[in-house]
Design an enzyme around this catalytic site. Structure first.
Site, short mmCIF file in Angstrom:
data_model
loop_
_atom_site.label_atom_id
_atom_site.label_comp_id
_atom_site.label_asym_id
_atom_site.label_seq_id
_atom_site.Cartn_x
_atom_site.Cartn_y
_atom_site.Cartn_z
N GLN A 193 30.09 17.82 85.82
CA GLN A 193 29.84 18.65 84.87
C GLN A 193 30.66 19.78 84.44
O GLN A 193 30.45 20.22 83.42
CB GLN A 193 28.35 19.41 85.00
N ASP A 234 18.06 25.67 88.65
CA ASP A 234 17.01 24.68 88.30
C ASP A 234 15.55 25.12 88.57
O ASP A 234 14.65 24.53 87.79
CB ASP A 234 17.24 23.28 88.75
O1 MRU Z 1 21.99 17.61 86.87
P1 MRU Z 1 22.13 18.53 85.81
O2 MRU Z 1 23.44 18.50 85.22
O3 MRU Z 1 20.91 18.54 84.86
O4 MRU Z 1 22.11 19.81 86.68
C1 MRU Z 1 22.02 21.04 86.04
C2 MRU Z 1 22.47 22.30 86.83
O5 MRU Z 1 22.50 22.04 88.01
C3 MRU Z 1 22.62 23.69 86.03
O6 MRU Z 1 23.56 24.50 86.81
C4 MRU Z 1 21.16 24.16 85.83
O7 MRU Z 1 20.35 23.32 85.24
C5 MRU Z 1 21.18 25.49 84.90
S1 MRU Z 1 21.50 25.26 83.60
C6 MRU Z 1 21.27 26.51 82.52
#
Ligand code: MRU
Length: 337
Positions: A193, A234
């Site tokens: 990501q 999260d």
């Molecule tokens: O697995 P993902 O790509 O959904 O994980 C996203 C994250 O861990 C982000 O850092 C988190 O959701 C914060 S986003 C504002």
């Protein structure tokens, strides 16, 4: 500045920027059924805690429209909301938004009224998230020194929210104020990501960014050139322990050891009264293929098993402050709930 077009309601469906294809292709998918949307969330076409929650809120509208009008309408539609809730377990925004929508559904007197009220509510959640990101950006930028260098992990940007992001909202604001010198983005194994998404959106905004392997972060921090580590979350537990993308905890340890402040930026919709501490946060485990295959090539011998948690928990003692839309929580182990 225009937020990244992550998700947009279009008359009768949800249009999503397909994040699985970035940065190679900027393509969109239209979700017209809860099954399509559930699959988009599971496979990370839409991702990031706030964006998942808002997508699911619009999913409740799709569910209401999709459910036939009958004496079982409310139960059947509620079952579709359960399908959306079963997509990803860690980001609490998903449950926060679905709880709001469920209450609206069950307090409506007909299918038409439910669909109408659910749509207004989804729009409201979208707008609230947009505003939260603006405010958090300002609070966070106030903490950064002039000419700062920051390090971030995963993607906590416009791609992960309705607005400019959480951690990246701070970076956008610091850039706008002219106080930002350098941004480092961890590549964020295994789904990249940071490499694929954070670098894409920062480059699009004209902000120079350097991507590093996750394993290089500790030595970078020890080198003394980074002023702050800034990530999203999260789920924030009652005691301040915070779950975020896998690799955040080792990053916080390295920041602590190097004496670099470690900031979490997260809207109140990411705070979970139901999790007393990090041990109560369910951590999503994802499939073997995410580690077994890289760029279309098999990299693990057949039969080798994997351990692939998507998130980890950073204990509150490693977190300098949590920044939310209500302000900066500088004693995150004493959040006033
Ligand atoms: O697995 P993902 O790509 O959904 O994980 C996203 C994250 O861990 C982000 O850092 C988190 O959701 C914060 S986003 C504002």
């Amino acid at each position: 500045m225009k937020p990244v077009p992550t998700l947009e309601w279009r008359i009768d469906h949800l249009k999503l920027l397909d994040q699985r294809q970035l940065p190679a292709e900027e393509v969109y998918i239209d979700c017209r059924s809860t099954a399509e949307l559930a699959s988009a969330i599971k496979t990370l076409a839409v991702r990031g805690a706030p964006a998942i929650g808002i997508a699911a809120a619009y999913g409740a509208v799709i569910a209401a429209v999709e459910t036939p009008e009958s004496t079982n309408f409310f139960k059947d539609c509620g079952d579709l909301l359960d399908v959306l809730a079963s997509t990803r377990p860690t980001a609490v925004n998903l449950f926060h938004c679905l709880d709001i929508q469920r209450e609206i559904l069950f307090s409506s007197s007909s299918k038409a009224i439910a669909a109408d009220r659910l749509l207004s509510s989804a729009h409201r959640l979208f707008e609230e998230d947009l505003e939260a990101s603006r405010v958090m950006g300002r609070f966070g930028a106030d903490l950064l020194p002039d000419g700062c260098t920051v390090l971030t992990h995963c993607n906590a940007g416009g791609l992960a929210t309705a607005g400019l992001g959480t951690a990246l909202a701070v970076i956008y604001e610091a850039h706008a104020r002219g106080i930002l010198s350098n941004v480092y983005a961890d590549e964020t194994r295994p789904l990249l990501q940071g490499a694929r998404l954070t670098s894409w959106e920062l480059q699009k905004a004209g902000i120079p960014v350097k991507v590093l392997p996750d394993s290089a972060a500790a030595s970078l921090l020890r080198g003394g050139t980074v002023d702050a580590v800034i990530t999203g979350a999260d789920r924030v537990a009652v005691n301040g322990d915070s779950a975020n993308k896998i690799g955040t905890y080792p990053l916080a340890l390295a920041a602590f050891e190097a004496g670099v402040p470690f900031y979490i930026v997260a809207p109140v919709s990411t705070f979970d009264r139901g999790s007393p501490d990090g041990a109560h946060i369910e951590i999503e485990e994802r499939g073997r293929e995410e580690l077994a295959v890289m760029a279309g090539r098999q990299i693990l011998p057949d039969g080798v098993e994997v351990y692939n948690p998507a998130f980890d928990v950073t204990p509150v003692k490693l977190i300098t402050s949590i920044i939310c839309e209500k302000g900066v929580i500088s004693a995150p182990d004493q959040i006033e709930w």
